[in-house]
Design a protein around this motif. Structure first.
Motif, short mmCIF file in Angstrom:
data_model
loop_
_atom_site.label_atom_id
_atom_site.label_comp_id
_atom_site.label_asym_id
_atom_site.label_seq_id
_atom_site.Cartn_x
_atom_site.Cartn_y
_atom_site.Cartn_z
N LEU A 1 29.24 33.93 51.72
CA LEU A 1 29.07 35.08 52.59
C LEU A 1 28.26 34.71 53.83
O LEU A 1 27.57 33.69 53.83
N GLU A 2 28.36 35.55 54.84
CA GLU A 2 27.51 35.39 56.01
C GLU A 2 26.31 36.32 55.84
O GLU A 2 26.35 37.26 55.07
N GLY A 3 25.24 36.04 56.58
CA GLY A 3 23.95 36.71 56.38
C GLY A 3 23.98 38.21 56.32
O GLY A 3 23.40 38.82 55.43
N SER B 1 27.42 41.50 68.89
CA SER B 1 28.17 40.27 69.14
C SER B 1 28.38 39.46 67.86
O SER B 1 29.22 38.58 67.81
N TYR B 2 27.60 39.77 66.81
CA TYR B 2 27.74 39.05 65.55
C TYR B 2 28.09 40.03 64.45
O TYR B 2 27.24 40.52 63.72
N ARG B 3 29.36 40.35 64.35
CA ARG B 3 29.84 41.19 63.26
C ARG B 3 31.05 40.50 62.66
O ARG B 3 32.11 40.46 63.26
N PRO B 4 30.91 39.93 61.46
CA PRO B 4 32.07 39.28 60.84
C PRO B 4 33.16 40.29 60.51
O PRO B 4 32.89 41.48 60.32
N ASP B 5 34.40 39.80 60.48
CA ASP B 5 35.53 40.67 60.14
C ASP B 5 35.31 41.26 58.76
O ASP B 5 34.98 40.53 57.81
N GLU B 6 35.51 42.56 58.62
CA GLU B 6 35.22 43.24 57.36
C GLU B 6 36.17 42.85 56.24
O GLU B 6 35.81 42.88 55.07
N ARG B 7 37.39 42.47 56.56
CA ARG B 7 38.37 42.11 55.54
C ARG B 7 38.74 40.63 55.56
O ARG B 7 39.81 40.25 55.11
N ARG B 8 37.84 39.80 56.04
CA ARG B 8 38.15 38.37 56.13
C ARG B 8 38.25 37.76 54.72
O ARG B 8 37.72 38.30 53.75
N SER B 9 38.92 36.60 54.65
CA SER B 9 39.01 35.92 53.35
C SER B 9 37.69 35.20 53.08
O SER B 9 37.12 34.58 53.97
N ARG B 10 37.23 35.32 51.86
CA ARG B 10 35.95 34.71 51.47
C ARG B 10 36.19 33.70 50.36
O ARG B 10 36.87 33.99 49.39
N LYS B 11 35.60 32.54 50.51
CA LYS B 11 35.79 31.46 49.56
C LYS B 11 34.97 31.71 48.30
O LYS B 11 33.84 32.20 48.37
N LEU B 12 35.56 31.40 47.15
CA LEU B 12 34.85 31.50 45.87
C LEU B 12 34.49 30.11 45.40
O LEU B 12 35.27 29.17 45.54
N LEU B 13 33.30 29.98 44.83
CA LEU B 13 32.80 28.69 44.39
C LEU B 13 32.97 28.55 42.88
O LEU B 13 32.37 29.29 42.11
N LEU B 14 33.83 27.61 42.49
CA LEU B 14 34.12 27.35 41.08
C LEU B 14 34.16 25.85 40.85
O LEU B 14 34.31 25.07 41.79
N HIS B 15 34.06 25.44 39.59
CA HIS B 15 34.20 24.03 39.24
C HIS B 15 35.66 23.63 39.34
O HIS B 15 36.57 24.44 39.12
N ARG B 16 35.90 22.36 39.63
CA ARG B 16 37.27 21.83 39.80
C ARG B 16 38.10 22.06 38.54
O ARG B 16 39.26 22.42 38.62
N LYS B 17 37.51 21.85 37.35
CA LYS B 17 38.25 22.05 36.09
C LYS B 17 38.73 23.49 35.96
O LYS B 17 39.84 23.75 35.51
N GLU B 18 37.87 24.44 36.34
CA GLU B 18 38.24 25.85 36.25
C GLU B 18 39.37 26.18 37.22
O GLU B 18 40.31 26.89 36.87
N ILE B 19 39.29 25.63 38.43
CA ILE B 19 40.34 25.88 39.42
C ILE B 19 41.67 25.31 38.93
O ILE B 19 42.72 25.97 39.02
N ASP B 20 41.65 24.09 38.39
CA ASP B 20 42.88 23.47 37.89
C ASP B 20 43.47 24.27 36.73
O ASP B 20 44.69 24.46 36.65
N GLU C 1 41.52 25.46 46.76
CA GLU C 1 40.33 26.27 46.92
C GLU C 1 40.69 27.71 46.60
O GLU C 1 41.80 28.16 46.89
N VAL C 2 39.74 28.44 46.03
CA VAL C 2 39.99 29.82 45.62
C VAL C 2 39.39 30.77 46.66
O VAL C 2 38.23 30.61 47.05
N PHE C 3 40.21 31.73 47.10
CA PHE C 3 39.76 32.71 48.09
C PHE C 3 40.01 34.12 47.58
O PHE C 3 41.02 34.37 46.93
N VAL C 4 39.08 35.02 47.89
CA VAL C 4 39.31 36.44 47.63
C VAL C 4 39.72 37.05 48.97
O VAL C 4 39.05 36.88 49.99
N LEU C 5 40.85 37.72 48.97
CA LEU C 5 41.42 38.29 50.19
C LEU C 5 41.35 39.80 50.13
O LEU C 5 41.43 40.40 49.05
N ASN C 6 41.19 40.41 51.29
CA ASN C 6 41.24 41.86 51.43
C ASN C 6 40.05 42.59 50.80
O ASN C 6 40.13 43.79 50.55
#
Length: 156
Positions: free
Chosen positions: A32-34, A75-94, A58-63
């Motif tokens: 996430l951003e601040g 001037s600093y407002r991130p897009d409200e519906r942007r895709s956000r990366k999820l942090l998981l272990h490689r084995k779990e992703i596979d 890589e795993v992303f949550v969309l929408n």
């Protein structure tokens, strides 16, 4: 919809429990951003229409909708519906990738919450879509349970 439990906020995706049969659950960190963390603490999250995709291993949550705060700089407002990366272990992703590609199973976000270390975490699940008759059966069971609880309460 926020539920206050002691100190950590929990946002549930009720639609996922209604539309899918949950198989396995995983806990993932969210990039996430601040200003988004502050907005989550304020309860400005909507998981209703969000979904998860695996893109280039890589795993992303969309929408997922996180409304920005009114105090956030214009001037600093991130897009409200942007895709956000999820942090998981490689084995779990596979493991998830093989299930999604072979078995026709989907990935859905279930909860967004703060853990004991005050980090934003998301509970995601591998799920299988319910048929219409399964949804009707679940609704029947819920209404029966509710009616029995009310009857027991009024009986005393």
């Amino acid at each position: 919809m926020a539920k206050q439990t002691s100190k950590n906020l929990v946002f549930k995706n009720k639609k996922a429990f209604h539309d899918y049969m949950i198989l396995d659950t995983y806990e993932a960190g969210v990039v996430l951003e601040g200003s988004e963390v502050k907005a989550i603490r304020d309860g400005r999250v909507n998981l209703k229409d969000s979904f998860i995709r695996i893109i280039k291993n890589e795993v992303f949550v969309l929408n997922m909708h996180i409304t920005h705060m009114s105090t956030t700089h214009t001037s600093y407002r991130p897009d409200e519906r942007r895709s956000r990366k999820l942090l998981l272990h490689r084995k779990e992703i596979d493991k998830m990738y093989t299930k999604v590609t072979k078995d026709g199973i989907t990935l859905v976000p279930l909860k967004l919450y703060f853990n004991s270390k005050n980090m934003v975490k998301m509970q995601i699940a591998t799920a299988q879509g319910k048929k219409l008759h399964d949804k009707r059966e679940d609704l029947k069971q819920k209404t029966m349970q509710r009616e029995t609880q009310i009857a027991l309460k009024n009986w005393k």
